[in-house]
Design an enzyme around this catalytic site. Structure first.
Site, short mmCIF file in Angstrom:
data_model
loop_
_atom_site.label_atom_id
_atom_site.label_comp_id
_atom_site.label_asym_id
_atom_site.label_seq_id
_atom_site.Cartn_x
_atom_site.Cartn_y
_atom_site.Cartn_z
N SER A 141 8.16 30.70 -2.95
CA SER A 141 7.98 29.27 -2.70
C SER A 141 7.16 28.62 -3.81
CB SER A 141 7.27 29.04 -1.36
OG SER A 141 7.96 29.66 -0.31
N1 SAH Z 1 7.17 32.63 1.38
C1 SAH Z 1 8.10 33.38 0.61
C2 SAH Z 1 9.41 32.63 0.59
C3 SAH Z 1 10.60 33.50 0.51
S1 SAH Z 1 12.13 32.65 0.65
C4 SAH Z 1 7.57 33.56 -0.79
O1 SAH Z 1 6.81 32.70 -1.24
O2 SAH Z 1 7.92 34.53 -1.47
C5 SAH Z 1 12.50 32.81 2.36
C6 SAH Z 1 12.48 34.20 2.94
O3 SAH Z 1 12.92 34.10 4.30
C7 SAH Z 1 13.42 35.19 2.26
O4 SAH Z 1 12.72 36.33 1.90
C8 SAH Z 1 14.46 35.48 3.32
O5 SAH Z 1 14.97 36.80 3.27
C9 SAH Z 1 13.67 35.24 4.59
N2 SAH Z 1 14.50 34.99 5.76
C10 SAH Z 1 15.61 34.24 5.87
N3 SAH Z 1 16.10 34.26 7.13
C11 SAH Z 1 15.25 35.06 7.85
C12 SAH Z 1 15.22 35.48 9.20
N4 SAH Z 1 16.12 35.10 10.10
N5 SAH Z 1 14.20 36.29 9.59
C13 SAH Z 1 13.26 36.69 8.71
N6 SAH Z 1 13.24 36.33 7.42
C14 SAH Z 1 14.23 35.52 6.98
#
Ligand code: SAH
Length: 225
Positions: free
Chosen positions: A74
């Site tokens: 993010s």
């Molecule tokens: N806060 C993280 C953002 C990652 S992007 C960072 O800064 O690195 C969003 C994340 O949500 C991804 O890793 C994706 O795999 C996860 N995600 C998407 N759908 C999901 C679900 N249903 N349950 C758990 N994680 C999920």
């Protein structure tokens, strides 16, 4: 000399220097982030360790970056804003995070609240995030490999829930797992039309605040090995 330069480039030294980091903090402050604990956590967390080495030199730009598996780390502003919204009414004990990803938001939260419960559906991302947090000695975090639409009912309720992927609707399970007075920060919508929302469990029902347009990757269905 040549080898030293190559080495420095590879490790992203210079571009990950204290000055570069300070510039990011200054920028977040100017964009309206005022919670000093949040700014302090971002200042002291080495974001370059949460991205691929090839991208380390961009780690302190205020931008989302790819982390593999079609996912992104993010944007620092969004991490700061969502953390600030969670903490707006005072300190929090138990916080659940949906979407561990790189573990960067997790690392920030772990410095701001008592305990973090982080759910991720992609196993390899979760494993890497775990290693990073251990390396940084951030130990008040537990991880679950599973589907964020379901939350983590066994350990509910939570005083705060933060979702770092955009949901088409607010997942009912997450509302159910909020403690009284608990706060849920979540992007809702799809494609180009996404709004950041703050939902609070009141004595009777829920209050909702719409905080403006955002851009996140989608909250998908089911765990993935
Ligand atoms: N806060 C993280 C953002 C990652 S992007 C960072 O800064 O690195 C969003 C994340 O949500 C991804 O890793 C994706 O795999 C996860 N995600 C998407 N759908 C999901 C679900 N249903 N349950 C758990 N994680 C999920």
């Amino acid at each position: 000399m040549r080898r030293e330069q190559d080495d420095m480039l590879r490790r992203g030294i210079g571009m990950t220097s204290q000055r570069t980091r300070e510039r990011l903090i200054q920028r977040l402050y100017e964009e309206g982030i005022s919670n000093t604990r949040v700014l302090e956590a971002i200042r002291s967390t080495p974001r370059h360790l949460f991205v691929d080495e090839a991208l380390a030199h961009r780690a302190y730009e205020d931008t989302a970056l790819p982390i593999g598996n079609n996912q992104t780390i993010s944007q620092p502003y969004m991490v700061a804003r969502m953390s600030e919204l969670l903490l707006e009414a005072g300190p929090l004990d138990k916080v659940m995070e949906i979407g561990t990803g790189s573990g960067y938001q997790t690392a920030i939260l772990s410095q701001l609240v008592e305990r973090v419960f982080s759910v991720e559906r992609i196993k390899v991302l979760q494993d890497r995030a775990k290693e990073r947090l251990v390396e940084l000695n951030l130990r008040n975090v537990v991880f679950r490999w599973g589907d964020g639409w379901e939350g983590w009912p066994a350990l509910a309720p939570y005083n705060g829930i933060i979702v770092t992927a955009v949901a088409t609707d607010v997942p009912q399970a997450l509302l159910d797992q909020l403690a009284p007075g608990g706060r849920l920060v979540i992007p809702v919508g799809s494609g180009e039309v996404q709004q950041l929302m703050l939902i609070i469990r009141e004595e009777q029902g829920f209050s909702r605040r719409v905080l403006g347009a955002v851009r996140f990757v989608p909250l998908l269905n089911g765990p993935l090995a």
